[in-house]
Design a protein around this motif. Structure first.
Motif, PDB file in Angstrom:
ATOM      1  N   ASN A   1     -71.276 -13.436  65.827  1.00 45.59           N
ATOM      2  CA  ASN A   1     -71.670 -12.747  67.044  1.00 45.59           C
ATOM      3  C   ASN A   1     -70.931 -13.400  68.215  1.00 45.59           C
ATOM      4  O   ASN A   1     -71.225 -14.536  68.578  1.00 45.59           O
ATOM      5  CB  ASN A   1     -73.185 -12.848  67.231  1.00 45.59           C
ATOM      6  N   THR A   2     -69.972 -12.688  68.779  1.00 47.83           N
ATOM      7  CA  THR A   2     -69.164 -13.243  69.876  1.00 47.83           C
ATOM      8  C   THR A   2     -69.986 -13.462  71.142  1.00 47.83           C
ATOM      9  O   THR A   2     -69.624 -14.297  71.970  1.00 47.83           O
ATOM     10  CB  THR A   2     -67.960 -12.336  70.198  1.00 47.83           C
ATOM     11  N   LYS A   3     -71.077 -12.740  71.277  1.00 50.05           N
ATOM     12  CA  LYS A   3     -71.907 -12.865  72.480  1.00 50.05           C
ATOM     13  C   LYS A   3     -72.652 -14.208  72.523  1.00 50.05           C
ATOM     14  O   LYS A   3     -72.601 -14.912  73.533  1.00 50.05           O
ATOM     15  CB  LYS A   3     -72.908 -11.715  72.536  1.00 50.05           C
ATOM     16  N   ASP A   4     -73.338 -14.567  71.429  1.00 51.06           N
ATOM     17  CA  ASP A   4     -74.073 -15.840  71.436  1.00 51.06           C
ATOM     18  C   ASP A   4     -73.354 -16.948  70.661  1.00 51.06           C
ATOM     19  O   ASP A   4     -73.863 -18.059  70.547  1.00 51.06           O
ATOM     20  CB  ASP A   4     -75.506 -15.666  70.933  1.00 51.06           C
ATOM     21  N   LYS A   5     -72.151 -16.633  70.150  1.00 49.83           N
ATOM     22  CA  LYS A   5     -71.274 -17.610  69.477  1.00 49.83           C
ATOM     23  C   LYS A   5     -71.929 -18.295  68.276  1.00 49.83           C
ATOM     24  O   LYS A   5     -71.772 -19.484  68.047  1.00 49.83           O
ATOM     25  CB  LYS A   5     -70.775 -18.646  70.471  1.00 49.83           C
TER      26      LYS A   5
ATOM     27  N   ASP B   1     -72.783 -22.571  64.567  1.00 49.08           N
ATOM     28  CA  ASP B   1     -72.457 -22.358  65.978  1.00 49.08           C
ATOM     29  C   ASP B   1     -70.954 -22.569  66.136  1.00 49.08           C
ATOM     30  O   ASP B   1     -70.384 -23.475  65.516  1.00 49.08           O
ATOM     31  CB  ASP B   1     -73.194 -23.347  66.877  1.00 49.08           C
TER      32      ASP B   1
ATOM     33  N   GLN C   1     -60.559 -18.454  66.044  1.00 47.87           N
ATOM     34  CA  GLN C   1     -61.734 -17.621  66.295  1.00 47.87           C
ATOM     35  C   GLN C   1     -62.331 -17.208  64.954  1.00 47.87           C
ATOM     36  O   GLN C   1     -61.609 -16.759  64.071  1.00 47.87           O
ATOM     37  CB  GLN C   1     -61.328 -16.378  67.098  1.00 47.87           C
TER      38      GLN C   1
END
Length: 66
Positions: free
Chosen positions: A12-16, A31, A40
């Motif tokens: 999830n790129t939003k919450d990494k 994380d 990435q």
């Protein structure tokens, strides 16, 4: 601590945060701050990591792409 291998199942790129499917079975949370290098996380990437349960929750640390 023993090195494990697995494949990134999701990220999830939003919450990494994401999940790694371990080669020995099961999923483990990670994380992005625990990834070594500048890569990435991408679903399907093969990784090596250490399982850490020192903070009362199992998570992957020292993650590196292989």
């Amino acid at each position: 601590m023993i090195s494990q291998t697995g494949i990134i199942r999701s990220f999830n790129t939003k919450d990494k945060t994401g999940l790694i499917t371990c080669d020995l079975g099961g999923d483990i949370r990670f994380d992005a701050v625990n990834i070594t290098g500048a890569c990435q996380p991408v679903s399907g990437s093969l990784v090596e990591f250490i399982m850490d349960d020192s903070s009362n929750k199992l998570q992957a640390i020292n993650i590196r792409f292989i």
